[in-house]
Design a protein around this motif. Structure first.
Motif, PDB file in Angstrom:
ATOM      1  N   GLN A   9      -4.289   2.798  -2.339  1.00  0.00           N
ATOM      2  CA  GLN A   9      -3.567   2.760  -3.609  1.00  0.00           C
ATOM      3  C   GLN A   9      -2.433   1.753  -3.446  1.00  0.00           C
ATOM      4  OE1 GLN A   9      -1.137   6.125  -4.909  1.00  0.00           O
ATOM      5  NE2 GLN A   9      -1.856   5.747  -6.994  1.00  0.00           N
ATOM      6  N   LEU A  10      -2.309   0.872  -4.408  1.00  0.00           N
ATOM      7  CA  LEU A  10      -1.303  -0.182  -4.345  1.00  0.00           C
ATOM      8  C   LEU A  10      -0.075   0.195  -5.168  1.00  0.00           C
ATOM      9  CD1 LEU A  10      -3.687  -3.248  -4.709  1.00  0.00           C
ATOM     10  CD2 LEU A  10      -2.924  -2.087  -2.626  1.00  0.00           C
ATOM     11  N   SER A  11       1.006  -0.523  -4.935  1.00  0.00           N
ATOM     12  CA  SER A  11       2.274  -0.203  -5.576  1.00  0.00           C
ATOM     13  C   SER A  11       2.243  -0.368  -7.092  1.00  0.00           C
ATOM     14  CB  SER A  11       3.407  -1.030  -4.964  1.00  0.00           C
ATOM     15  OG  SER A  11       3.080  -2.405  -4.928  1.00  0.00           O
ATOM     16  N   ASP A  12       1.245  -1.039  -7.642  1.00  0.00           N
ATOM     17  CA  ASP A  12       1.117  -1.130  -9.097  1.00  0.00           C
ATOM     18  C   ASP A  12       0.311   0.033  -9.675  1.00  0.00           C
ATOM     19  OD1 ASP A  12      -1.534  -1.722  -8.468  1.00  0.00           O
ATOM     20  OD2 ASP A  12      -1.535  -3.682  -9.467  1.00  0.00           O
ATOM     21  N   GLY A  13      -0.090   0.979  -8.808  1.00  0.00           N
ATOM     22  CA  GLY A  13      -0.840   2.158  -9.246  1.00  0.00           C
ATOM     23  C   GLY A  13      -2.346   2.013  -9.183  1.00  0.00           C
ATOM     24  N   SER A  14      -2.838   0.810  -8.968  1.00  0.00           N
ATOM     25  CA  SER A  14      -4.286   0.607  -8.892  1.00  0.00           C
ATOM     26  C   SER A  14      -4.816   1.072  -7.533  1.00  0.00           C
ATOM     27  CB  SER A  14      -4.633  -0.867  -9.107  1.00  0.00           C
ATOM     28  OG  SER A  14      -4.116  -1.669  -8.062  1.00  0.00           O
ATOM     29  N   THR A  15      -6.110   1.368  -7.489  1.00  0.00           N
ATOM     30  CA  THR A  15      -6.762   1.678  -6.217  1.00  0.00           C
ATOM     31  C   THR A  15      -7.868   0.668  -5.995  1.00  0.00           C
ATOM     32  OG1 THR A  15      -8.245   3.267  -7.275  1.00  0.00           O
ATOM     33  CG2 THR A  15      -6.254   4.151  -6.267  1.00  0.00           C
ATOM     34  N   VAL A  16      -8.055   0.316  -4.740  1.00  0.00           N
ATOM     35  CA  VAL A  16      -9.085  -0.642  -4.345  1.00  0.00           C
ATOM     36  C   VAL A  16      -9.848  -0.079  -3.156  1.00  0.00           C
ATOM     37  CG1 VAL A  16      -7.805  -2.658  -5.194  1.00  0.00           C
ATOM     38  CG2 VAL A  16      -7.496  -1.929  -2.828  1.00  0.00           C
ATOM     39  N   SER A  17     -11.075  -0.535  -2.985  1.00  0.00           N
ATOM     40  CA  SER A  17     -11.870  -0.120  -1.832  1.00  0.00           C
ATOM     41  C   SER A  17     -11.271  -0.720  -0.562  1.00  0.00           C
ATOM     42  CB  SER A  17     -13.319  -0.588  -1.983  1.00  0.00           C
ATOM     43  OG  SER A  17     -13.393  -2.009  -1.818  1.00  0.00           O
ATOM     44  N   LYS A  18     -11.724  -0.222   0.574  1.00  0.00           N
ATOM     45  CA  LYS A  18     -11.231  -0.744   1.850  1.00  0.00           C
ATOM     46  C   LYS A  18     -11.516  -2.241   1.953  1.00  0.00           C
ATOM     47  CE  LYS A  18     -12.769   1.250   5.675  1.00  0.00           C
ATOM     48  NZ  LYS A  18     -12.848   1.968   6.967  1.00  0.00           N
ATOM     49  N   GLN A  19     -12.730  -2.669   1.589  1.00  0.00           N
ATOM     50  CA  GLN A  19     -13.082  -4.090   1.671  1.00  0.00           C
ATOM     51  C   GLN A  19     -12.292  -4.925   0.673  1.00  0.00           C
ATOM     52  OE1 GLN A  19     -15.052  -5.624   4.114  1.00  0.00           O
ATOM     53  NE2 GLN A  19     -13.951  -7.337   3.211  1.00  0.00           N
TER      54      GLN A  19
ATOM     55  N   ILE B 142       0.868  -1.177   0.000  1.00  0.00           N
ATOM     56  CA  ILE B 142       0.000   0.000   0.000  1.00  0.00           C
ATOM     57  C   ILE B 142       0.901   1.222   0.000  1.00  0.00           C
ATOM     58  CG2 ILE B 142      -1.715   1.316   1.296  1.00  0.00           C
ATOM     59  CD1 ILE B 142      -2.807  -1.359   2.315  1.00  0.00           C
ATOM     60  N   VAL B 143       0.673   2.130  -0.961  1.00  0.00           N
ATOM     61  CA  VAL B 143       1.517   3.315  -1.086  1.00  0.00           C
ATOM     62  C   VAL B 143       0.744   4.613  -0.869  1.00  0.00           C
ATOM     63  CG1 VAL B 143       3.181   2.168  -2.591  1.00  0.00           C
ATOM     64  CG2 VAL B 143       1.243   3.397  -3.611  1.00  0.00           C
ATOM     65  N   GLY B 144      -0.580   4.526  -0.759  1.00  0.00           N
ATOM     66  CA  GLY B 144      -1.388   5.719  -0.541  1.00  0.00           C
ATOM     67  C   GLY B 144      -2.763   5.336  -0.023  1.00  0.00           C
ATOM     68  N   LEU B 145      -3.414   6.312   0.590  1.00  0.00           N
ATOM     69  CA  LEU B 145      -4.757   6.103   1.147  1.00  0.00           C
ATOM     70  C   LEU B 145      -5.770   6.917   0.364  1.00  0.00           C
ATOM     71  CD1 LEU B 145      -3.935   6.440   4.945  1.00  0.00           C
ATOM     72  CD2 LEU B 145      -4.045   4.351   3.580  1.00  0.00           C
ATOM     73  N   VAL B 146      -6.868   6.296  -0.004  1.00  0.00           N
ATOM     74  CA  VAL B 146      -7.985   6.999  -0.628  1.00  0.00           C
ATOM     75  C   VAL B 146      -8.900   7.415   0.521  1.00  0.00           C
ATOM     76  CG1 VAL B 146      -9.916   6.839  -2.230  1.00  0.00           C
ATOM     77  CG2 VAL B 146      -7.809   5.564  -2.694  1.00  0.00           C
ATOM     78  N   LYS B 147      -9.168   8.725   0.627  1.00  0.00           N
ATOM     79  CA  LYS B 147      -9.972   9.228   1.744  1.00  0.00           C
ATOM     80  C   LYS B 147     -11.172  10.010   1.237  1.00  0.00           C
ATOM     81  CE  LYS B 147      -6.280   9.584   5.159  1.00  0.00           C
ATOM     82  NZ  LYS B 147      -5.632  10.459   6.133  1.00  0.00           N
TER      83      LYS B 147
ATOM     84  N   LEU C  82       0.585   3.052   7.614  1.00  0.00           N
ATOM     85  CA  LEU C  82      -0.531   3.491   6.778  1.00  0.00           C
ATOM     86  C   LEU C  82      -0.937   4.915   7.078  1.00  0.00           C
ATOM     87  CD1 LEU C  82      -2.826   0.327   6.509  1.00  0.00           C
ATOM     88  CD2 LEU C  82      -1.026   1.110   4.974  1.00  0.00           C
ATOM     89  N   ASN C  83      -0.980   5.294   8.355  1.00  0.00           N
ATOM     90  CA  ASN C  83      -1.430   6.660   8.671  1.00  0.00           C
ATOM     91  C   ASN C  83      -0.421   7.724   8.278  1.00  0.00           C
ATOM     92  OD1 ASN C  83       0.330   5.952  10.701  1.00  0.00           O
ATOM     93  ND2 ASN C  83      -0.888   6.823  12.349  1.00  0.00           N
ATOM     94  N   ASN C  84       0.778   7.334   7.861  1.00  0.00           N
ATOM     95  CA  ASN C  84       1.781   8.298   7.378  1.00  0.00           C
ATOM     96  C   ASN C  84       1.854   8.353   5.857  1.00  0.00           C
ATOM     97  OD1 ASN C  84       2.488   8.952   9.981  1.00  0.00           O
ATOM     98  ND2 ASN C  84       4.172   7.510  10.072  1.00  0.00           N
ATOM     99  N   LEU C  85       1.057   7.549   5.171  1.00  0.00           N
ATOM    100  CA  LEU C  85       1.086   7.534   3.708  1.00  0.00           C
ATOM    101  C   LEU C  85       0.289   8.705   3.159  1.00  0.00           C
ATOM    102  CD1 LEU C  85       0.592   3.724   2.980  1.00  0.00           C
ATOM    103  CD2 LEU C  85       2.722   5.040   2.962  1.00  0.00           C
ATOM    104  N   PRO C  86       0.614   9.123   1.948  1.00  0.00           N
ATOM    105  CA  PRO C  86      -0.122  10.263   1.354  1.00  0.00           C
ATOM    106  C   PRO C  86      -1.550   9.876   0.995  1.00  0.00           C
ATOM    107  CG  PRO C  86       1.416   9.311  -0.233  1.00  0.00           C
ATOM    108  CD  PRO C  86       1.668   8.612   1.079  1.00  0.00           C
ATOM    109  N   SER C  87      -2.418  10.890   0.976  1.00  0.00           N
ATOM    110  CA  SER C  87      -3.775  10.704   0.492  1.00  0.00           C
ATOM    111  C   SER C  87      -3.762  10.832  -1.026  1.00  0.00           C
ATOM    112  CB  SER C  87      -4.711  11.749   1.082  1.00  0.00           C
ATOM    113  OG  SER C  87      -4.837  11.562   2.469  1.00  0.00           O
ATOM    114  N   VAL C  88      -4.523   9.988  -1.684  1.00  0.00           N
ATOM    115  CA  VAL C  88      -4.613  10.012  -3.141  1.00  0.00           C
ATOM    116  C   VAL C  88      -6.082  10.032  -3.539  1.00  0.00           C
ATOM    117  CG1 VAL C  88      -2.436   8.768  -3.439  1.00  0.00           C
ATOM    118  CG2 VAL C  88      -4.565   7.486  -3.336  1.00  0.00           C
ATOM    119  N   SER C  89      -6.351  10.454  -4.766  1.00  0.00           N
ATOM    120  CA  SER C  89      -7.728  10.425  -5.217  1.00  0.00           C
ATOM    121  C   SER C  89      -8.030   9.037  -5.773  1.00  0.00           C
ATOM    122  CB  SER C  89      -7.975  11.506  -6.276  1.00  0.00           C
ATOM    123  OG  SER C  89      -7.081  11.326  -7.346  1.00  0.00           O
ATOM    124  N   GLY C  90      -9.253   8.594  -5.545  1.00  0.00           N
ATOM    125  CA  GLY C  90      -9.620   7.244  -5.952  1.00  0.00           C
ATOM    126  C   GLY C  90     -10.239   7.226  -7.245  1.00  0.00           C
TER     127      GLY C  90
END
Length: 100
Positions: A45-55, A31-36, A92-100
């Motif tokens: 946001q995953l290291s391959d650039g994709s974003t997934v929901s929390k679940q 995990i490289v970023g958080l969608v908020k 995780l709480n120190n990772l950047p926020s990204v748009s989903g």
């Protein structure tokens, strides 16, 4: 000496709050970023650039497809927490926020 022999008391307490620590596959993503949304984590946001929901993230982690995380819960909702490794910048709480 195993990895568990090297952890601090704080790390041991953090691990104790997890419900599950899945075994990550060798090709697992990080995990490289958080969608908020409104300050709340709604995905990852995953290291391959994709974003997934929390679940979806929880399900991927359970299948060993995300490394460095454990699964915890609050009420009826499961979520991911960083495994303590002595590094603050990958929590995780120190990772950047990204748009989903």
């Amino acid at each position: 000496m195993t990895d568990m022999d090297k952890i601090t008391l704080g790390e041991a307490l953090a691990i104790n709050t997890l419900d599950d620590i899945p075994q990550a596959k060798s090709d697992a993503q990080k995990i490289v970023g958080l969608v908020k949304s409104s300050g709340r984590v709604t995905g990852y946001q995953l290291s391959d650039g994709s974003t997934v929901s929390k679940q979806e993230g929880v399900n991927l982690a359970k299948n060993g497809d995300i490394k460095g995380v454990g699964i915890a819960h609050r009420k009826d909702t499961e979520y991911l927490k960083s495994l303590p490794d002595g590094e603050e910048d990958n929590n995780l709480n120190n990772l950047p926020s990204v748009s989903g």
